[in-house]
Motif scaffolding. Structure first.
Motif, PDB file in Angstrom:
ATOM      1  N   PRO A 129       0.832  -1.211   0.000  1.00 20.76           N
ATOM      2  CA  PRO A 129       0.000   0.000   0.000  1.00 20.76           C
ATOM      3  C   PRO A 129       0.860   1.251   0.000  1.00 20.76           C
ATOM      4  O   PRO A 129       1.893   1.304   0.668  1.00 20.76           O
ATOM      5  CB  PRO A 129      -0.794  -0.110   1.307  1.00 20.76           C
ATOM      6  N   SER A 130       0.445   2.260  -0.741  1.00 21.60           N
ATOM      7  CA  SER A 130       1.288   3.439  -0.938  1.00 21.60           C
ATOM      8  C   SER A 130       1.503   4.216   0.352  1.00 21.60           C
ATOM      9  O   SER A 130       2.496   4.921   0.486  1.00 21.60           O
ATOM     10  CB  SER A 130       0.670   4.347  -1.989  1.00 21.60           C
ATOM     11  N   GLY A 131       0.614   4.123   1.303  1.00 19.72           N
ATOM     12  CA  GLY A 131       0.778   4.864   2.546  1.00 19.72           C
ATOM     13  C   GLY A 131       1.627   4.136   3.558  1.00 19.72           C
ATOM     14  O   GLY A 131       1.828   4.618   4.664  1.00 19.72           O
ATOM     15  N   SER A 132       2.149   2.954   3.215  1.00 20.32           N
ATOM     16  CA  SER A 132       2.861   2.156   4.201  1.00 20.32           C
ATOM     17  C   SER A 132       4.316   2.598   4.341  1.00 20.32           C
ATOM     18  O   SER A 132       4.895   3.229   3.454  1.00 20.32           O
ATOM     19  CB  SER A 132       2.825   0.675   3.819  1.00 20.32           C
ATOM     20  N   ILE A 133       4.900   2.222   5.442  1.00 18.89           N
ATOM     21  CA  ILE A 133       6.293   2.547   5.727  1.00 18.89           C
ATOM     22  C   ILE A 133       7.199   1.831   4.738  1.00 18.89           C
ATOM     23  O   ILE A 133       8.217   2.379   4.300  1.00 18.89           O
ATOM     24  CB  ILE A 133       6.640   2.161   7.174  1.00 18.89           C
ATOM     25  N   ASN A 134       6.828   0.608   4.368  1.00 24.00           N
ATOM     26  CA  ASN A 134       7.649  -0.162   3.428  1.00 24.00           C
ATOM     27  C   ASN A 134       7.783   0.564   2.091  1.00 24.00           C
ATOM     28  O   ASN A 134       8.862   0.562   1.480  1.00 24.00           O
ATOM     29  CB  ASN A 134       7.050  -1.546   3.197  1.00 24.00           C
ATOM     30  N   ALA A 135       6.704   1.163   1.623  1.00 18.94           N
ATOM     31  CA  ALA A 135       6.758   1.870   0.334  1.00 18.94           C
ATOM     32  C   ALA A 135       7.693   3.069   0.434  1.00 18.94           C
ATOM     33  O   ALA A 135       8.511   3.304  -0.463  1.00 18.94           O
ATOM     34  CB  ALA A 135       5.353   2.320  -0.079  1.00 18.94           C
ATOM     35  N   HIS A 136       7.585   3.823   1.510  1.00 19.29           N
ATOM     36  CA  HIS A 136       8.460   4.988   1.681  1.00 19.29           C
ATOM     37  C   HIS A 136       9.917   4.555   1.821  1.00 19.29           C
ATOM     38  O   HIS A 136      10.823   5.179   1.260  1.00 19.29           O
ATOM     39  CB  HIS A 136       8.030   5.808   2.902  1.00 19.29           C
ATOM     40  N   GLU A 137      10.118   3.476   2.567  1.00 20.91           N
ATOM     41  CA  GLU A 137      11.481   2.982   2.743  1.00 20.91           C
ATOM     42  C   GLU A 137      12.067   2.494   1.416  1.00 20.91           C
ATOM     43  O   GLU A 137      13.228   2.757   1.101  1.00 20.91           O
ATOM     44  CB  GLU A 137      11.474   1.836   3.762  1.00 20.91           C
ATOM     45  N   ARG A 138      11.257   1.813   0.605  1.00 21.75           N
ATOM     46  CA  ARG A 138      11.703   1.345  -0.705  1.00 21.75           C
ATOM     47  C   ARG A 138      12.086   2.534  -1.594  1.00 21.75           C
ATOM     48  O   ARG A 138      13.137   2.539  -2.243  1.00 21.75           O
ATOM     49  CB  ARG A 138      10.599   0.514  -1.360  1.00 21.75           C
ATOM     50  N   ASN A 139      11.233   3.566  -1.616  1.00 20.83           N
ATOM     51  CA  ASN A 139      11.530   4.754  -2.418  1.00 20.83           C
ATOM     52  C   ASN A 139      12.805   5.446  -1.936  1.00 20.83           C
ATOM     53  O   ASN A 139      13.618   5.918  -2.738  1.00 20.83           O
ATOM     54  CB  ASN A 139      10.347   5.725  -2.395  1.00 20.83           C
ATOM     55  N   TRP A 140      12.966   5.520  -0.622  1.00 19.03           N
ATOM     56  CA  TRP A 140      14.155   6.144  -0.058  1.00 19.03           C
ATOM     57  C   TRP A 140      15.396   5.357  -0.457  1.00 19.03           C
ATOM     58  O   TRP A 140      16.409   5.926  -0.870  1.00 19.03           O
ATOM     59  CB  TRP A 140      14.017   6.224   1.459  1.00 19.03           C
TER      60      TRP A 140
END
Length: 155
Positions: A129-140
């Protein structure tokens, strides 16, 4: 013209029966959950009483040690252990319950997702899900790796 009216009336009657069945099912479900909650609370109290009694017996020297299942229940939190024990009883109870009459289409219509739609959804979000921490961490991580990949190659 009259046959269409009769058909509409029977459809309305079916819908009303469906709604009544759904309400009855929800009421039964609510009572079942309340009964399960009370049963769970009782079992938790009983497990705590057993643990306390076993601890007292150990202190008095009547018993060598506290039983492993009581120690596990205390360490895991009584609720988890009690839920695990009650699961077997609950499954046996559900077998004996009468089934309710479900409407023709089922109580809730579930949309069937074909393989192509499923794969499109998965590929669009990467399964996260786009709001998840995993997505932000992956993008980072992608951003950081793209910044420093040239510096490592330049050496």
């Amino acid at each position: 013209h009259k046959s269409q009216i009769v058909i509409r009336q029977s459809q309305r009657a079916d819908e009303e029966r469906c709604i009544a069945d759904r309400i009855a099912a929800e009421q039964r479900e609510k009572k079942q959950k309340e009964r399960e909650f009370r049963e769970e609370e009782f079992e938790v109290r009983r497990a705590k009483r057993k643990l306390k009694q076993a601890a007292t017996e150990v202190i008095l020297g009547e018993r060598d040690e506290i039983p492993a299942d009581l120690r596990a229940a205390q360490m895991q939190g009584y609720r988890n252990e009690v839920r695990r024990q009650l699961q077997g009883r609950k499954n046996a109870f559900n077998i004996s319950q009468p089934n309710i009459r479900e409407p023709q289409g089922g109580l809730v219509r579930e949309k069937h997702i074909d393989r192509e739609t499923y794969r499109k959804r998965q590929s669009a979000g990467g399964g996260i899900p786009s709001g998840s921490i995993n997505a932000h961490e992956r993008n980072w991580n992608m951003a950081v790796s793209s910044l420093f990949s040239k510096a490592v190659l330049g050496k």
